[in-house]
Design an enzyme around this catalytic site. Structure first.
Site, PDB file in Angstrom:
ATOM      1  N   GLY A  38       0.766  -1.244   0.000  1.00 53.57           N
ATOM      2  CA  GLY A  38       0.000   0.000   0.000  1.00 53.57           C
ATOM      3  C   GLY A  38       0.790   1.283   0.000  1.00 53.57           C
ATOM      4  O   GLY A  38       0.310   2.308  -0.482  1.00 53.57           O
ATOM      5  N   ASP A  96      -4.819   1.369  10.596  1.00 52.56           N
ATOM      6  CA  ASP A  96      -6.234   1.071  10.848  1.00 52.56           C
ATOM      7  C   ASP A  96      -6.353   0.536  12.276  1.00 52.56           C
ATOM      8  O   ASP A  96      -6.438   1.294  13.234  1.00 52.56           O
ATOM      9  CB  ASP A  96      -6.692   0.073   9.784  1.00 52.56           C
ATOM     10  N   LYS A 124      -6.697   5.953  11.130  1.00 53.35           N
ATOM     11  CA  LYS A 124      -8.065   5.750  11.640  1.00 53.35           C
ATOM     12  C   LYS A 124      -7.990   5.779  13.165  1.00 53.35           C
ATOM     13  O   LYS A 124      -7.958   4.743  13.829  1.00 53.35           O
ATOM     14  CB  LYS A 124      -8.632   4.420  11.134  1.00 53.35           C
ATOM     15  N   ASP A 152      -5.846  -0.412  -1.706  1.00 53.94           N
ATOM     16  CA  ASP A 152      -6.610  -1.297  -2.589  1.00 53.94           C
ATOM     17  C   ASP A 152      -7.944  -1.755  -2.005  1.00 53.94           C
ATOM     18  O   ASP A 152      -8.168  -1.694  -0.801  1.00 53.94           O
ATOM     19  CB  ASP A 152      -5.798  -2.561  -2.879  1.00 53.94           C
TER      20      ASP A 152
HETATM   21  P1  IMP Z   1      -3.926  -2.502  10.466  1.00 53.57           P
HETATM   22  O1  IMP Z   1      -2.964  -3.597  10.772  1.00 53.57           O
HETATM   23  O2  IMP Z   1      -5.351  -2.872  10.803  1.00 53.57           O
HETATM   24  O3  IMP Z   1      -3.548  -1.155  11.032  1.00 53.57           O
HETATM   25  O4  IMP Z   1      -3.982  -2.356   8.899  1.00 53.57           O
HETATM   26  C1  IMP Z   1      -2.930  -1.942   8.176  1.00 53.57           C
HETATM   27  C2  IMP Z   1      -3.033  -2.362   6.734  1.00 53.57           C
HETATM   28  O5  IMP Z   1      -4.365  -2.734   6.333  1.00 53.57           O
HETATM   29  C3  IMP Z   1      -2.667  -1.196   5.861  1.00 53.57           C
HETATM   30  O6  IMP Z   1      -1.300  -1.219   5.570  1.00 53.57           O
HETATM   31  C4  IMP Z   1      -3.512  -1.383   4.639  1.00 53.57           C
HETATM   32  O7  IMP Z   1      -2.817  -2.134   3.696  1.00 53.57           O
HETATM   33  C5  IMP Z   1      -4.716  -2.174   5.106  1.00 53.57           C
HETATM   34  N1  IMP Z   1      -5.890  -1.309   5.302  1.00 53.57           N
HETATM   35  C6  IMP Z   1      -6.437  -0.938   6.481  1.00 53.57           C
HETATM   36  N2  IMP Z   1      -7.494  -0.126   6.307  1.00 53.57           N
HETATM   37  C7  IMP Z   1      -7.599   0.037   4.968  1.00 53.57           C
HETATM   38  C8  IMP Z   1      -8.519   0.808   4.124  1.00 53.57           C
HETATM   39  O8  IMP Z   1      -9.436   1.522   4.577  1.00 53.57           O
HETATM   40  N3  IMP Z   1      -8.287   0.710   2.796  1.00 53.57           N
HETATM   41  C9  IMP Z   1      -7.298  -0.037   2.251  1.00 53.57           C
HETATM   42  N4  IMP Z   1      -6.437  -0.750   2.984  1.00 53.57           N
HETATM   43  C10 IMP Z   1      -6.589  -0.710   4.330  1.00 53.57           C
END
Ligand code: IMP
Length: 176
Positions: A38, A96, A124, A152
């Site tokens: 990403g 996120d 977020k 994505d």
């Molecule tokens: P986390 O581990 O939940 O913080 O998520 C991190 C990864 O999830 C990011 O590097 C993104 O690749 C993916 N991700 C989380 N939220 C989104 C979103 O709203 N759109 C797209 N990818 C997301």
């Protein structure tokens, strides 16, 4: 699909983040570590606005939140650089749940860098559970799923120039 941030808004903010990094790391040579997939567009734009000496590397992980709050994270591609005694900046597209960033932070800390900072384009804040502060945040957003500018939906829409909110979509399976 609704536009959240235009190409121009993103460009302006990325320049501001780079200016902060240039000031904070003046006289140093940080290694920017992009989190694939990403972050590739954010990294490309950010690094071209960085005027101090720096290096670039990438790490790839996949995270699965599933139904438990813990989730699991797998390392798919490690960094190549030796980060011991170096200043590193993790470059992420979005934080996120914080699962990925917490994993990366503890893994990279183990290699003994001098400092670890985090630059994320999107945050977020409402949902993230982090054990540390983020140093450079482009935009704080709600928990809605977003796409474009590297982000994505089922590996698609990374090529959109702006960032868009996907209405009525949720995705809790594989990320990255
Ligand atoms: P986390 O581990 O939940 O913080 O998520 C991190 C990864 O999830 C990011 O590097 C993104 O690749 C993916 N991700 C989380 N939220 C989104 C979103 O709203 N759109 C797209 N990818 C997301």
């Amino acid at each position: 699909m609704r536009e959240l941030f235009s190409e121009q808004t993103i460009e302006t903010r990325v320049k501001q983040l780079a200016a902060e990094i240039n000031a904070d790391f003046a006289g140093k040579a940080p290694i920017l570590i992009g989190v694939l997939n990403g972050s590739f567009i954010f990294m490309a734009d950010l690094v071209r606005e960085i005027s101090i000496e720096c290096e670039v590397d990438f790490i790839k992980i996949s995270s699965y939140e599933g139904t438990s709050s813990q989730g699991t994270v797998h390392l798919l591609k490690d960094i190549s650089a030796d980060i011991t005694g170096r200043d590193i900046i993790i470059v992420e597209d979005i934080v996120d749940s914080g699962l990925t960033m917490n994993f990366l932070m503890s893994r990279l800390e183990g290699a003994g860098p001098t400092t670890i900072s985090v630059a994320t384009l999107l945050f977020k804040k409402e949902v993230a559970r982090l054990t540390f502060e983020l140093d450079y945040v482009g935009f704080t957003i709600s928990k809605d799923y977003v796409v474009g500018y590297g982000l994505d939906f089922d590996q698609k829409m990374r090529n959109l120039k702006g960032i868009y909110r996907l209405d009525g979509q949720k995705k809790s399976e594989e990320k990255g």
